[in-house]
Design a protein around this motif. Sequence first.
Motif, PDB file in Angstrom:
ATOM      1  N   ARG A 154      -9.560 -75.146  25.279  1.00  0.00           N
ATOM      2  CA  ARG A 154     -10.617 -74.413  24.567  1.00  0.00           C
ATOM      3  C   ARG A 154     -11.339 -73.420  25.469  1.00  0.00           C
ATOM      4  O   ARG A 154     -11.995 -72.498  24.959  1.00  0.00           O
ATOM      5  CB  ARG A 154     -11.620 -75.386  23.955  1.00  0.00           C
ATOM      6  CG  ARG A 154     -11.113 -76.087  22.700  1.00  0.00           C
ATOM      7  CD  ARG A 154     -12.240 -76.774  21.960  1.00  0.00           C
ATOM      8  NE  ARG A 154     -13.247 -75.836  21.494  1.00  0.00           N
ATOM      9  CZ  ARG A 154     -13.167 -75.141  20.356  1.00  0.00           C
ATOM     10  NH1 ARG A 154     -12.114 -75.287  19.556  1.00  0.00           N
ATOM     11  NH2 ARG A 154     -14.136 -74.311  19.996  1.00  0.00           N
ATOM     12  N   VAL A 155     -11.229 -73.598  26.789  1.00  0.00           N
ATOM     13  CA  VAL A 155     -11.879 -72.645  27.693  1.00  0.00           C
ATOM     14  C   VAL A 155     -11.326 -71.244  27.454  1.00  0.00           C
ATOM     15  O   VAL A 155     -12.089 -70.269  27.359  1.00  0.00           O
ATOM     16  CB  VAL A 155     -11.685 -73.069  29.161  1.00  0.00           C
ATOM     17  CG1 VAL A 155     -12.209 -71.979  30.100  1.00  0.00           C
ATOM     18  CG2 VAL A 155     -12.390 -74.388  29.442  1.00  0.00           C
ATOM     19  N   GLY A 156     -10.002 -71.136  27.385  1.00  0.00           N
ATOM     20  CA  GLY A 156      -9.389 -69.830  27.129  1.00  0.00           C
ATOM     21  C   GLY A 156      -9.794 -69.258  25.791  1.00  0.00           C
ATOM     22  O   GLY A 156     -10.091 -68.059  25.670  1.00  0.00           O
ATOM     23  N   TYR A 157      -9.816 -70.121  24.761  1.00  0.00           N
ATOM     24  CA  TYR A 157     -10.213 -69.670  23.419  1.00  0.00           C
ATOM     25  C   TYR A 157     -11.652 -69.171  23.420  1.00  0.00           C
ATOM     26  O   TYR A 157     -11.947 -68.090  22.888  1.00  0.00           O
ATOM     27  CB  TYR A 157     -10.044 -70.824  22.431  1.00  0.00           C
ATOM     28  CG  TYR A 157     -10.687 -70.568  21.082  1.00  0.00           C
ATOM     29  CD1 TYR A 157     -10.038 -69.765  20.135  1.00  0.00           C
ATOM     30  CD2 TYR A 157     -11.921 -71.108  20.768  1.00  0.00           C
ATOM     31  CE1 TYR A 157     -10.630 -69.511  18.904  1.00  0.00           C
ATOM     32  CE2 TYR A 157     -12.516 -70.861  19.539  1.00  0.00           C
ATOM     33  CZ  TYR A 157     -11.864 -70.066  18.613  1.00  0.00           C
ATOM     34  OH  TYR A 157     -12.455 -69.812  17.401  1.00  0.00           O
ATOM     35  N   GLU A 158     -12.559 -69.946  24.011  1.00  0.00           N
ATOM     36  CA  GLU A 158     -13.970 -69.567  24.027  1.00  0.00           C
ATOM     37  C   GLU A 158     -14.180 -68.276  24.815  1.00  0.00           C
ATOM     38  O   GLU A 158     -15.000 -67.433  24.430  1.00  0.00           O
ATOM     39  CB  GLU A 158     -14.816 -70.691  24.636  1.00  0.00           C
ATOM     40  CG  GLU A 158     -14.829 -71.990  23.850  1.00  0.00           C
ATOM     41  CD  GLU A 158     -15.667 -71.910  22.591  1.00  0.00           C
ATOM     42  OE1 GLU A 158     -16.331 -70.875  22.385  1.00  0.00           O
ATOM     43  OE2 GLU A 158     -15.657 -72.880  21.808  1.00  0.00           O
ATOM     44  N   THR A 159     -13.443 -68.105  25.910  1.00  0.00           N
ATOM     45  CA  THR A 159     -13.581 -66.894  26.717  1.00  0.00           C
ATOM     46  C   THR A 159     -13.112 -65.666  25.949  1.00  0.00           C
ATOM     47  O   THR A 159     -13.760 -64.608  25.984  1.00  0.00           O
ATOM     48  CB  THR A 159     -12.784 -67.034  28.024  1.00  0.00           C
ATOM     49  OG1 THR A 159     -13.236 -68.187  28.741  1.00  0.00           O
ATOM     50  CG2 THR A 159     -12.960 -65.805  28.902  1.00  0.00           C
ATOM     51  N   ARG A 160     -11.994 -65.800  25.247  1.00  0.00           N
ATOM     52  CA  ARG A 160     -11.512 -64.669  24.444  1.00  0.00           C
ATOM     53  C   ARG A 160     -12.514 -64.309  23.354  1.00  0.00           C
ATOM     54  O   ARG A 160     -12.782 -63.124  23.101  1.00  0.00           O
ATOM     55  CB  ARG A 160     -10.155 -65.010  23.824  1.00  0.00           C
ATOM     56  CG  ARG A 160      -9.009 -65.076  24.831  1.00  0.00           C
ATOM     57  CD  ARG A 160      -7.662 -65.124  24.137  1.00  0.00           C
ATOM     58  NE  ARG A 160      -7.529 -66.290  23.268  1.00  0.00           N
ATOM     59  CZ  ARG A 160      -7.081 -67.468  23.655  1.00  0.00           C
ATOM     60  NH1 ARG A 160      -6.734 -67.651  24.934  1.00  0.00           N
ATOM     61  NH2 ARG A 160      -6.974 -68.469  22.809  1.00  0.00           N
ATOM     62  N   MET A 161     -13.063 -65.301  22.684  1.00  0.00           N
ATOM     63  CA  MET A 161     -14.037 -65.049  21.627  1.00  0.00           C
ATOM     64  C   MET A 161     -15.296 -64.397  22.187  1.00  0.00           C
ATOM     65  O   MET A 161     -15.908 -63.543  21.547  1.00  0.00           O
ATOM     66  CB  MET A 161     -14.387 -66.357  20.920  1.00  0.00           C
ATOM     67  CG  MET A 161     -13.229 -66.972  20.143  1.00  0.00           C
ATOM     68  SD  MET A 161     -12.538 -65.836  18.895  1.00  0.00           S
ATOM     69  CE  MET A 161     -13.947 -65.665  17.800  1.00  0.00           C
ATOM     70  N   TYR A 162     -15.683 -64.791  23.400  1.00  0.00           N
ATOM     71  CA  TYR A 162     -16.876 -64.212  24.041  1.00  0.00           C
ATOM     72  C   TYR A 162     -16.712 -62.702  24.228  1.00  0.00           C
ATOM     73  O   TYR A 162     -17.595 -61.920  23.885  1.00  0.00           O
ATOM     74  CB  TYR A 162     -17.103 -64.908  25.381  1.00  0.00           C
ATOM     75  CG  TYR A 162     -18.188 -64.287  26.236  1.00  0.00           C
ATOM     76  CD1 TYR A 162     -19.519 -64.658  26.081  1.00  0.00           C
ATOM     77  CD2 TYR A 162     -17.875 -63.343  27.225  1.00  0.00           C
ATOM     78  CE1 TYR A 162     -20.510 -64.096  26.866  1.00  0.00           C
ATOM     79  CE2 TYR A 162     -18.863 -62.785  28.018  1.00  0.00           C
ATOM     80  CZ  TYR A 162     -20.177 -63.168  27.837  1.00  0.00           C
ATOM     81  OH  TYR A 162     -21.155 -62.612  28.617  1.00  0.00           O
ATOM     82  N   PHE A 163     -15.582 -62.293  24.783  1.00  0.00           N
ATOM     83  CA  PHE A 163     -15.387 -60.877  25.060  1.00  0.00           C
ATOM     84  C   PHE A 163     -15.086 -60.065  23.800  1.00  0.00           C
ATOM     85  O   PHE A 163     -15.105 -58.835  23.846  1.00  0.00           O
ATOM     86  CB  PHE A 163     -14.283 -60.689  26.094  1.00  0.00           C
ATOM     87  CG  PHE A 163     -14.722 -60.974  27.502  1.00  0.00           C
ATOM     88  CD1 PHE A 163     -15.607 -60.132  28.143  1.00  0.00           C
ATOM     89  CD2 PHE A 163     -14.253 -62.088  28.180  1.00  0.00           C
ATOM     90  CE1 PHE A 163     -16.024 -60.387  29.447  1.00  0.00           C
ATOM     91  CE2 PHE A 163     -14.661 -62.356  29.476  1.00  0.00           C
ATOM     92  CZ  PHE A 163     -15.557 -61.503  30.111  1.00  0.00           C
ATOM     93  N   ARG A 164     -14.809 -60.745  22.698  1.00  0.00           N
ATOM     94  CA  ARG A 164     -14.611 -60.037  21.433  1.00  0.00           C
ATOM     95  C   ARG A 164     -15.927 -59.814  20.686  1.00  0.00           C
ATOM     96  O   ARG A 164     -15.954 -59.099  19.687  1.00  0.00           O
ATOM     97  CB  ARG A 164     -13.647 -60.822  20.533  1.00  0.00           C
ATOM     98  CG  ARG A 164     -12.201 -60.817  21.032  1.00  0.00           C
ATOM     99  CD  ARG A 164     -11.336 -61.711  20.180  1.00  0.00           C
ATOM    100  NE  ARG A 164      -9.965 -61.784  20.699  1.00  0.00           N
ATOM    101  CZ  ARG A 164      -9.020 -62.584  20.213  1.00  0.00           C
ATOM    102  NH1 ARG A 164      -9.310 -63.384  19.186  1.00  0.00           N
ATOM    103  NH2 ARG A 164      -7.819 -62.597  20.753  1.00  0.00           N
TER     104      ARG A 164
END
Length: 304
Positions: free
Chosen positions: A44-54
């Motif tokens: 989920r770290v990768g998912y949350e990071t992608r959502m943050y920058f979007r």
Amino acid sequence: MSNNETGSGGRGTSTTAAASAEGRRPSTRPGTGLVTVLRVGSSRVGYETRMYFRTTDSVFFTFLFPFIMLAIFTAAFGSSGNIGTAPDGSGGISVGAYYLPGMLAAGMLLSGVQNLAVDIAGEKGDGTLKRLGGTPLSPLSYFIGKIGQVLVTGVFQAALLILVARVLLGIDLPTDPEKWLTFAWVFLLGVITSAFLGIALSALPRSGKSATAVVIPIVLVLQFISGVYLQFYLLPDWMQNAASVFPLKWMAQGMRGVFLPDSFASLEQNESWDFPLIALNLLIWLVVGLVLSRVTFRWIRKDT
């Protein structure tokens, strides 16, 4: 099918329904082992990071904001001369060099407290957490994803801010390895503490729409009294004492201890950087944030 079997199935259905109605998951859910929890949390770290920058507003108000403020302070006050000069006008450091530690501390607070508090409150408001509550995802995996995102973006933000300060603003950086070791533990403690406090603070807004109005004033006041936007040693004693209750003051002091000359330590409250006291206060707030985040976190608000 026997009556016993029918009765057993009925009780199982009732238990599941009751748990769902209260916003909890049934106790016999798959994937609750520690290894699974850590694996799911890491993914989920990768998912949350992608959502943050979007999310444009998150990137602007938490990631880029310290860059903007450092540029503004440097441009606005750079012509007034160095800070901490001797009576004969010699020595001192540039305005940008003085404010760099505060901007690093502010970035840690914004990435953790403001970002997570607003983000999680929004997920409660739009039903995201309610949907996650109906999956095998455990709160611990959810926390790992959020805290991991803050760590990843915080490291990226700090590295980029230091690079900009050195390359574009010509700010001298520490050359002593011990200074960078201090930077590492202050940063790590500060970011994790801010993340837990952000999760805990997300329970305060009544809705996702009100989250920004609730969280930003709190974060803004802390920045003004903790030596981020104002020179801390010029603040009145009562304001310095009030700031000492909260973690941002210690994060900013730790960063000043890393990036400012040792002569500036005499301007602190105890006339020293007080690194052991910084570590103690951040550890206390980390534990407080951890406890509060676990106690207050709900997949569904109690008043829903």
